[in-house]
Design an enzyme around this catalytic site. Sequence first.
Site, PDB file in Angstrom:
ATOM      1  N   GLU A 249      32.477 -21.373 -15.606  1.00 33.68           N
ATOM      2  CA  GLU A 249      31.647 -21.996 -14.570  1.00 33.68           C
ATOM      3  C   GLU A 249      32.612 -22.551 -13.548  1.00 33.68           C
ATOM      4  OE1 GLU A 249      30.458 -24.848 -12.338  1.00 33.68           O
ATOM      5  OE2 GLU A 249      30.217 -25.921 -14.235  1.00 33.68           O
ATOM      6  N   CYS A 283      29.736 -29.513  -8.834  1.00 28.29           N
ATOM      7  CA  CYS A 283      29.896 -28.075  -8.584  1.00 28.29           C
ATOM      8  C   CYS A 283      28.662 -27.460  -7.961  1.00 28.29           C
ATOM      9  CB  CYS A 283      30.269 -27.358  -9.881  1.00 28.29           C
ATOM     10  SG  CYS A 283      29.101 -27.636 -11.225  1.00 28.29           S
TER      11      CYS A 283
END
Length: 480
Positions: A249, A283
Amino acid sequence: MYHDLDLFIGGDWRAASDGATRGVHDPATEEQLGTIAVATEADIDAALAAARAGFAQWRQTGTWERGAILRRAADLIRARVDEIATLMSLETGKPLAEARGETGAAADQFEWYAEETKRIYGQIIEARTPDARMAVIHQPVGVVAAFSAWNFPALLPARKIAAALGAGCSIIVKPAGEAPASCAALIRACHDAGVPAGAVNFLTGNSGLIAERLIASPIVRKVSVTGSVPVGKEILRLAADGVKRVSMELGGHGPVLIFDDVDPEKVAETCAATKFRNCGQVCISPTRFYVHDSLYDRFSKRFAEVANGLKLGRGLDEGVQMGPMANARGLSTIQDLVADAVDRGAEILAGGRRPEGINRGFFFAPTVLGHVPDDARVMREEPFGPIAPITPFRTYDEVMERANSLPFGLAGYVFSNDLTTATKAYEDLECGMIGVNEMLLATAEAPFGGIKESGMGREGGSLGLHDYLDPKYVKMKLAR
């Protein structure tokens, strides 16, 4: 409250074999909070040996027992929420309310996988002949090496630890050196809940050395990383030599498409609250705001008003809504991005500088930039901080092309009350996750991850468990 941290190997906390340590600092004051042990090659090898032994035991543990242990870990994390949240606020600077929320979300991961471990279903395939049987079963991958980031120091490792343990794997966790105590608290909860020695291990120190030695070892069969795109690419290169399973990720640059059929002030309030959460160091943070030109002025004005009204300060202080950035390098990058945008014609609608009256710590005022051109760095590079670049658009095709123009594809957002527009937009956006009239995407029961250079694999939900499982096909001929 904050204390020095050792390594956790084979069920025991221990100092580095050569006694080396490194400081951990409060980003709000720049003062040292404590130290972490700096693992040596011998320590890394000890963790590998412990994880191999732990895997041999843990994989044989029944799914209901595994589930009960994970559930106890979730309960312990919730019981210790105040302690963990305080540690997290100290090492990251985030407001205490956000730290409590993150701690609860970390516990949710353990609760989810406590149940999901019982649902590792196989498949029966109808054979072509009556004397044959065909099936698919799922088995744990093996020892996992997990690398986590500093921005969500409890939730990010929790996604990896809980899923790995739920699948029957053992794991070696390397948290970010800036914020290790939150992860260490999860390790303690696992140990206290009954996870056997070696099934969970914790290393701190030199990230490059730890990554290279763990990934090079034949003991490790799966790698999970949360970090930047460059870090992910390097991990992928290291894993290629051993053909390791990898889930990543990585960074994003979340486009927000605001169409002309919404209330611009209401949407601006929602966007601003999400943008400045965790000082913009998220993020899946919304990071490129494309606003229909008929709503641009009203949206931008309200966004700036919200930004200017936020209370900054140390995360533990009463009423603080936004803390400092996590480190000096991030602060420097944000300052450079703002300067570049202004040089290219953007206007500062709020912030754009260090806040007045705060003389230490890595603080930067909540910043709103208007009429930001697409060639500004802040529109092309992930702005991991409290910057909101806003730009107008006119047509659907134009904004979709601009939104999809980058190599990132983690999260995207759509605001529209028109069902056709909203549906077409979430289908056309090149992202792994989409929020429609919603910005809070992360939850234990849903898959989390991106496409393109934002990563591969998923964390969370049932898909997150399967990243730690190998499918095995079996065909059996019946005896005559």
